[in-house]
Design a protein around this motif. Structure first.
Motif, mmCIF file in Angstrom:
data_model
loop_
_atom_site.group_PDB
_atom_site.id
_atom_site.type_symbol
_atom_site.label_atom_id
_atom_site.label_comp_id
_atom_site.label_asym_id
_atom_site.label_seq_id
_atom_site.Cartn_x
_atom_site.Cartn_y
_atom_site.Cartn_z
ATOM 1 N N ALA A 214 0.723 -9.529 -4.875
ATOM 2 C CA ALA A 214 0.735 -8.268 -4.126
ATOM 3 C C ALA A 214 -0.385 -7.351 -4.589
ATOM 4 O O ALA A 214 -1.008 -6.642 -3.787
ATOM 5 N N LEU A 215 -0.669 -7.381 -5.899
ATOM 6 C CA LEU A 215 -1.754 -6.540 -6.433
ATOM 7 C C LEU A 215 -3.103 -6.919 -5.854
ATOM 8 O O LEU A 215 -3.908 -6.058 -5.486
ATOM 9 N N THR A 216 -3.369 -8.224 -5.799
ATOM 10 C CA THR A 216 -4.683 -8.641 -5.302
ATOM 11 C C THR A 216 -4.854 -8.284 -3.834
ATOM 12 O O THR A 216 -5.953 -7.927 -3.392
ATOM 13 N N ILE A 217 -3.766 -8.329 -3.060
ATOM 14 C CA ILE A 217 -3.839 -7.940 -1.653
ATOM 15 C C ILE A 217 -4.015 -6.431 -1.525
ATOM 16 O O ILE A 217 -4.828 -5.947 -0.726
ATOM 17 N N LEU A 218 -3.275 -5.671 -2.326
ATOM 18 C CA LEU A 218 -3.431 -4.217 -2.310
ATOM 19 C C LEU A 218 -4.834 -3.803 -2.727
ATOM 20 O O LEU A 218 -5.408 -2.861 -2.178
ATOM 21 N N HIS A 219 -5.375 -4.504 -3.707
ATOM 22 C CA HIS A 219 -6.709 -4.147 -4.179
ATOM 23 C C HIS A 219 -7.746 -4.329 -3.079
ATOM 24 O O HIS A 219 -8.739 -3.597 -3.013
ATOM 25 N N LEU A 220 -7.525 -5.276 -2.193
ATOM 26 C CA LEU A 220 -8.463 -5.516 -1.098
ATOM 27 C C LEU A 220 -8.429 -4.402 -0.059
ATOM 28 O O LEU A 220 -9.469 -3.971 0.432
ATOM 29 N N GLN A 221 -7.218 -3.930 0.243
ATOM 30 C CA GLN A 221 -7.077 -3.031 1.380
ATOM 31 C C GLN A 221 -6.790 -1.574 1.023
ATOM 32 O O GLN A 221 -7.078 -0.694 1.812
ATOM 33 N N ARG A 222 -6.218 -1.348 -0.125
ATOM 34 C CA ARG A 222 -5.807 0.024 -0.475
ATOM 35 C C ARG A 222 -6.306 0.378 -1.861
ATOM 36 O O ARG A 222 -5.534 0.763 -2.732
ATOM 37 N N ARG A 223 -7.605 0.268 -2.070
ATOM 38 C CA ARG A 223 -8.150 0.484 -3.403
ATOM 39 C C ARG A 223 -7.877 1.892 -3.914
ATOM 40 O O ARG A 223 -7.813 2.124 -5.114
ATOM 41 N N GLU A 224 -7.751 2.851 -2.982
ATOM 42 C CA GLU A 224 -7.507 4.223 -3.424
ATOM 43 C C GLU A 224 -6.135 4.390 -4.058
ATOM 44 O O GLU A 224 -5.879 5.378 -4.743
ATOM 45 N N TRP A 225 -5.252 3.404 -3.869
ATOM 46 C CA TRP A 225 -3.934 3.476 -4.484
ATOM 47 C C TRP A 225 -3.956 3.070 -5.953
ATOM 48 O O TRP A 225 -3.009 3.300 -6.678
ATOM 49 N N ALA A 226 -5.007 2.430 -6.379
ATOM 50 C CA ALA A 226 -5.041 1.878 -7.732
ATOM 51 C C ALA A 226 -5.038 2.987 -8.780
ATOM 52 O O ALA A 226 -5.631 4.048 -8.582
ATOM 53 N N PRO A 227 -4.338 2.761 -9.916
ATOM 54 C CA PRO A 227 -4.351 3.752 -11.008
ATOM 55 C C PRO A 227 -5.741 3.862 -11.621
ATOM 56 O O PRO A 227 -6.386 2.844 -11.887
ATOM 57 N N ASN A 228 -6.206 5.073 -11.808
ATOM 58 C CA ASN A 228 -7.557 5.292 -12.323
ATOM 59 C C ASN A 228 -7.536 6.215 -13.528
ATOM 60 O O ASN A 228 -6.580 6.958 -13.737
ATOM 61 N N GLY A 229 -8.612 6.167 -14.319
ATOM 62 C CA GLY A 229 -8.771 7.074 -15.452
ATOM 63 C C GLY A 229 -8.210 6.514 -16.740
ATOM 64 O O GLY A 229 -7.158 5.860 -16.759
ATOM 65 N N ASN A 230 -8.915 6.790 -17.834
ATOM 66 C CA ASN A 230 -8.474 6.307 -19.145
ATOM 67 C C ASN A 230 -7.146 6.915 -19.565
ATOM 68 O O ASN A 230 -6.362 6.301 -20.271
#
Length: 386
Positions: A214-230
């Motif tokens: 599910a992560l790899t599919i989300l990363h393709l289409q909804r990259r803005e959902w990914a957790p960001n920042g240290n």
């Protein structure tokens, strides 16, 4: 709005994802410390679960790309399924069955693990069933094989699900497996299954693989959902450590155990997603430290052999050298020496055995694809491994 994975397929190669080999390296260290030093703190489970999530991320991502070829008439489902199985077989089977052959020939040395070492189950990748249901307890050094069975069982079913079904259903398939696994995990605890059975047979293990997909599919289409920042990374790490501490140090009530398992799993899923989405982070660069990265590259071989290498400071010195070694030295120095030996064996296996076999993938794929019946109505060329 289309579901994740329905518009395009992943064109990235797993080797280009920074930090993943480092995560594998850390995982085998955690498993090793659990097996050889008695480290608790969920170390063994965390290491194994990271492997499951990474496998789901990479393998389901690969199947997602293969379905994309089928959807655009660039290949046929049968050709892609054969291609997938050849790729998995050349990666998994040689080292695994070579180890089983060696263990079978030296089986008298392992009789302390019990009269039935389960070879008939290991050969067909049912080690998890043997440990969780047949013997229902400790399996000595053979206990490490159950995780390989879980992944192989997944590899048998996954191509049919992801190559035969449309891309827009892939995310729903992954999340359905996740939900069913979570429900089953709670049911196993409430039904009184022992810890070994839950650990090796729970569908939660498949949920973690599906979560990775599910992560790899989300990363393709909804990259803005990914957790960001240290800061996010540090927070996830702190929460994960606290959950592990609560589950082990404070001996949480049994009715909380499945919830703790799932919470830790979710933290690991988020951490892996964070690593994928933050390739320029200092933490990801740290995971690319060469020794750690190389350990991750050879982690399959390391995982296979490490539990079958006896402690070099164990009984042998007492029996044959008349030396008495303190337990603390046996555990620390013995584990350190055993780690070096395991690393050396895995490195040699990778360089001179596993890696050369991987170079045969293209030829083997051509060999098997030539026996597939032609489909004149489509005229689709047969696929080759890249």
């Amino acid at each position: 709005m289309p579901l994740p994975g329905s518009e395009r397929v992943n064109t990235e190669k797993s080797g280009s994802i920074l930090g993943f080999n480092g995560l594998r390296g850390l995982s085998v260290v955690l498993v090793y410390l659990n097996h050889k030093c008695g480290l608790q703190f969920y170390s063994g489970s965390v290491g194994v679960w990271i492997f499951f999530i990474l496998s789901g991320f990479l393998i389901i991502g690969e199947l997602n790309r293969q379905r994309g070829k089928v959807g655009t008439a660039a290949s046929r489902p049968a050709a892609e399924i054969v291609t997938f199985w050849v790729k998995r077989a050349t990666r998994i089977f040689p080292a695994y069955y070579a180890l089983l052959a060696i263990l079978f020939l030296t089986r008298s040395y392992f009789q302390h693990a019990g009269p039935d070492l389960g070879f008939r189950y290991h050969v067909v990748y049912l080690s998890n069933y043997w440990i969780g249901s047949v013997i229902g307890g400790t399996a000595g050094p053979f206990g490490v094989l159950w995780t390989l069975s879980v992944e192989q069982q997944f590899y048998v079913i996954a191509p049919f699900l992801f190559i035969l079904l449309p891309l827009e259903r892939h995310f729903a398939i992954c999340m359905s497996v996740v939900v069913l696994g979570v429900i089953s995990h709670f049911l196993m605890y409430s039904s009184g299954f022992n810890h070994t059975a839950i650990h090796t047979l729970s569908p939660w293990n498949f949920s973690l693989i599906a979560f990775g997909g599910a992560l790899t599919i989300l990363h393709l289409q909804r990259r803005e959902w990914a957790p960001n920042g240290n800061g996010t990374f540090v927070c996830l790490l702190i929460v994960g450590v606290m959950l592990c501490s609560n589950g082990v140090i404070y001996d949480a009530p049994s009715y909380l155990s499945p919830a703790i398992d799932i919470a830790i799993g979710l933290c690991l899923v988020a951490l892996i997603w964070w690593v994928r989405a933050n390739q320029d982070s200092i933490f990801v660069q740290a995971l690319e430290w060469k020794p750690l990265e190389h350990l991750g590259k050879i982690s399959y071989g390391f995982y296979l052999v490490h539990n079958f290498i006896p402690n070099p400071l164990g009984k042998a010195l007492t029996l044959y050298g008349g030396m008495s070694v303190p337990d603390s030295v046996k555990i620390t120095a013995g584990a350190a020496i055993g780690f070096v030996i395991s690393y050396g064996v895995a490195h040699v296996s990778w360089k001179y055995f596993e890696s050369p076999i991987l170079h045969s993938r293209r030829g083997l794929t051509k060999f098997f694809l030539q026996y597939l019946p032609e489909n004149p109505s489509q005229g689709v060329p047969r696929t080759e491994l890249k």
